[in-house]
Design a protein around this motif. Structure first.
Motif, PDB file in Angstrom:
ATOM      1  N   GLU A 233      -8.498  -8.039  -7.250  1.00 21.55           N
ATOM      2  CA  GLU A 233      -9.459  -7.254  -6.459  1.00 21.55           C
ATOM      3  C   GLU A 233      -9.429  -7.670  -4.986  1.00 21.55           C
ATOM      4  O   GLU A 233      -9.797  -6.891  -4.117  1.00 21.55           O
ATOM      5  N   ARG A 234      -9.009  -8.890  -4.723  1.00 22.14           N
ATOM      6  CA  ARG A 234      -8.958  -9.344  -3.324  1.00 22.14           C
ATOM      7  C   ARG A 234      -7.683  -8.899  -2.602  1.00 22.14           C
ATOM      8  O   ARG A 234      -7.537  -9.114  -1.408  1.00 22.14           O
ATOM      9  N   ARG A 235      -6.760  -8.277  -3.319  1.00 25.01           N
ATOM     10  CA  ARG A 235      -5.541  -7.794  -2.654  1.00 25.01           C
ATOM     11  C   ARG A 235      -5.847  -6.592  -1.768  1.00 25.01           C
ATOM     12  O   ARG A 235      -6.569  -5.703  -2.177  1.00 25.01           O
ATOM     13  N   ARG A 236      -5.333  -6.617  -0.573  1.00 27.29           N
ATOM     14  CA  ARG A 236      -5.447  -5.470   0.320  1.00 27.29           C
ATOM     15  C   ARG A 236      -4.092  -5.212   0.980  1.00 27.29           C
ATOM     16  O   ARG A 236      -3.351  -6.148   1.249  1.00 27.29           O
ATOM     17  N   SER A 237      -3.820  -3.948   1.243  1.00 22.91           N
ATOM     18  CA  SER A 237      -2.642  -3.613   2.041  1.00 22.91           C
ATOM     19  C   SER A 237      -2.931  -4.001   3.477  1.00 22.91           C
ATOM     20  O   SER A 237      -4.013  -3.725   3.995  1.00 22.91           O
ATOM     21  N   VAL A 238      -1.965  -4.642   4.107  1.00 24.31           N
ATOM     22  CA  VAL A 238      -2.171  -5.193   5.439  1.00 24.31           C
ATOM     23  C   VAL A 238      -1.173  -4.560   6.412  1.00 24.31           C
ATOM     24  O   VAL A 238      -0.020  -4.316   6.055  1.00 24.31           O
ATOM     25  N   ARG A 239      -1.647  -4.243   7.607  1.00 26.10           N
ATOM     26  CA  ARG A 239      -0.772  -3.627   8.617  1.00 26.10           C
ATOM     27  C   ARG A 239      -0.681  -4.448   9.897  1.00 26.10           C
ATOM     28  O   ARG A 239      -0.155  -3.994  10.898  1.00 26.10           O
TER      29      ARG A 239
ATOM     30  N   MET B 242       0.996 -15.654  -4.578  1.00 28.76           N
ATOM     31  CA  MET B 242       1.470 -16.813  -3.799  1.00 28.76           C
ATOM     32  C   MET B 242       0.835 -16.871  -2.414  1.00 28.76           C
ATOM     33  O   MET B 242       1.212 -17.699  -1.590  1.00 28.76           O
ATOM     34  N   GLY B 243      -0.120 -15.977  -2.159  1.00 29.34           N
ATOM     35  CA  GLY B 243      -0.866 -16.068  -0.901  1.00 29.34           C
ATOM     36  C   GLY B 243      -0.224 -15.326   0.245  1.00 29.34           C
ATOM     37  O   GLY B 243      -0.480 -15.637   1.413  1.00 29.34           O
ATOM     38  N   LEU B 244       0.603 -14.351  -0.059  1.00 24.30           N
ATOM     39  CA  LEU B 244       1.231 -13.548   0.991  1.00 24.30           C
ATOM     40  C   LEU B 244       0.665 -12.136   0.966  1.00 24.30           C
ATOM     41  O   LEU B 244       0.125 -11.698  -0.058  1.00 24.30           O
ATOM     42  N   ALA B 245       0.830 -11.453   2.079  1.00 20.06           N
ATOM     43  CA  ALA B 245       0.341 -10.079   2.185  1.00 20.06           C
ATOM     44  C   ALA B 245       1.524  -9.130   2.309  1.00 20.06           C
ATOM     45  O   ALA B 245       2.606  -9.508   2.766  1.00 20.06           O
TER      46      ALA B 245
ATOM     47  N   PHE C 155       8.665  -2.939   1.973  1.00 18.33           N
ATOM     48  CA  PHE C 155       7.570  -3.916   1.980  1.00 18.33           C
ATOM     49  C   PHE C 155       7.714  -4.879   3.155  1.00 18.33           C
ATOM     50  O   PHE C 155       8.603  -5.744   3.110  1.00 18.33           O
ATOM     51  N   PRO C 156       6.843  -4.796   4.174  1.00 18.72           N
ATOM     52  CA  PRO C 156       6.764  -5.914   5.116  1.00 18.72           C
ATOM     53  C   PRO C 156       6.072  -7.063   4.367  1.00 18.72           C
ATOM     54  O   PRO C 156       5.070  -6.835   3.689  1.00 18.72           O
ATOM     55  N   VAL C 157       6.598  -8.272   4.466  1.00 20.25           N
ATOM     56  CA  VAL C 157       6.020  -9.404   3.725  1.00 20.25           C
ATOM     57  C   VAL C 157       5.784 -10.578   4.662  1.00 20.25           C
ATOM     58  O   VAL C 157       6.698 -11.008   5.375  1.00 20.25           O
ATOM     59  N   GLY C 158       4.545 -11.093   4.670  1.00 18.67           N
ATOM     60  CA  GLY C 158       4.243 -12.256   5.501  1.00 18.67           C
ATOM     61  C   GLY C 158       2.782 -12.616   5.364  1.00 18.67           C
ATOM     62  O   GLY C 158       2.125 -12.235   4.388  1.00 18.67           O
ATOM     63  N   TYR C 159       2.279 -13.375   6.357  1.00 11.21           N
ATOM     64  CA  TYR C 159       0.851 -13.692   6.393  1.00 11.21           C
ATOM     65  C   TYR C 159       0.156 -12.643   7.260  1.00 11.21           C
ATOM     66  O   TYR C 159       0.735 -12.179   8.244  1.00 11.21           O
ATOM     67  N   PRO C 160      -1.102 -12.329   6.937  1.00 12.32           N
ATOM     68  CA  PRO C 160      -1.835 -11.429   7.833  1.00 12.32           C
ATOM     69  C   PRO C 160      -2.012 -12.087   9.201  1.00 12.32           C
ATOM     70  O   PRO C 160      -2.080 -13.312   9.282  1.00 12.32           O
ATOM     71  N   ALA C 161      -2.060 -11.275  10.249  1.00 10.02           N
ATOM     72  CA  ALA C 161      -2.342 -11.806  11.590  1.00 10.02           C
ATOM     73  C   ALA C 161      -3.763 -12.362  11.601  1.00 10.02           C
ATOM     74  O   ALA C 161      -4.619 -11.904  10.829  1.00 10.02           O
ATOM     75  N   GLU C 162      -4.009 -13.339  12.476  1.00 11.57           N
ATOM     76  CA  GLU C 162      -5.366 -13.869  12.675  1.00 11.57           C
ATOM     77  C   GLU C 162      -6.303 -12.706  13.013  1.00 11.57           C
ATOM     78  O   GLU C 162      -5.953 -11.857  13.832  1.00 11.57           O
ATOM     79  N   GLY C 163      -7.440 -12.626  12.363  1.00 12.70           N
ATOM     80  CA  GLY C 163      -8.424 -11.578  12.689  1.00 12.70           C
ATOM     81  C   GLY C 163      -8.062 -10.189  12.193  1.00 12.70           C
ATOM     82  O   GLY C 163      -8.608  -9.194  12.681  1.00 12.70           O
TER      83      GLY C 163
END
Ligand code: IYR
Length: 224
Positions: free
Chosen positions: A32-38, A165-168, A196-204
């Motif tokens: 449920e905590r998964r979100r698509s990130v841009r 694994m903690g990636l977005a 699929f872009p794969v990485g960490y979400p940007a700060e904020g």
């Protein structure tokens, strides 16, 4: 005809019901905590994690066990740039008239547009290709079955593996996607399925304030 079936014992042990209950709850909460990130951070992600997510994806069931997918992972900045430029060129046409008004209206709450800077910022772009047919060891063409279903399931597992694994990531579908096969020099039987872009979400990072359908809205039970 084909090869006769060969069988091995199933590797399975029944869980304690309380354990199943707890695992079901925990997995649901996590997903449920998964979100698509841009919006992505340029922070690097080890290749080994991408490999692991691809192996998890590849555990998906598939028609006749053909595994009709190929995941192509790109960290080369020049290739990522080429993909960004080609994707934006198509998207400018999409947003500038190729998408009908009802589609643009449906997208408005998500806030997307033709600019895709994240395609260059992320450490990895992973493109999943579907294989309508493959070639056997003798180079004979063989048809694959239920390709979209199989590849869709593999992509779902890929997304879950990355989240775990903690990636977005984002299921990005530049359209049309033919340029991906050309840039990545893939053989003709491979058709781009998802990017699929794969990485960490940007700060904020912010995401659209969406709600998910309730259980009642997405299910029906017919109990005996
Ligand atoms: N491919 C475009 C448009 C787009 C379409 C759908 I359906 C989305 O859910 C999101 C975007 C883009 O990537 O902007």
């Amino acid at each position: 005809m084909g090869q006769p079936p060969r069988s091995i014992p199933l590797d399975f042990s029944r869980r304690d019901p309380a354990d199943s209950d707890e695992r079901a709850r925990a997995f649901h909460e996590e997903m449920e905590r998964r979100r698509s990130v841009r919006e992505f951070s340029p922070d690097p992600v080890p290749r080994a994690w991408i490999e692991r997510a691809i192996l998890t994806a590849s555990s998906a069931p598939s028609g006749a066990h053909r595994q009709p997918w190929r995941f192509v992972a790109v960290s080369d900045p020049a290739v990522k740039r080429e993909i960004r430029l080609a994707a934006e060129e198509e998207e400018r046409k999409n947003y500038g008239g190729r998408m009908p008004d009802d589609w643009l209206e449906a997208l408005a709450p998500i806030g997307t547009d033709a600019e895709k800077p994240y395609l260059e910022v992320v450490p990895w772009l992973v493109v999943c290709f579907e294989e309508g047919h493959s070639f056997d060891a003798e180079g004979e063409r063989r048809k694959n079955y239920y390709v979209k279903e199989s590849v869709g399931i593999a992509c779902g597992l890929f997304i879950a593996a990355l989240h775990r694994m903690g990636l977005a990531t984002l299921t990005h579908t530049p359209s049309p996607m033919g340029f991906l096969g050309k840039i990545l020099e893939r053989p003709a039987q491979e058709r781009p399925f998802l990017l699929f872009p794969v990485g960490y979400p940007a700060e904020g990072t912010v995401v659209p304030d969406l709600r998910r359908k309730s259980l009642e809205e997405v299910s029906a039970f017919i109990e005996g």
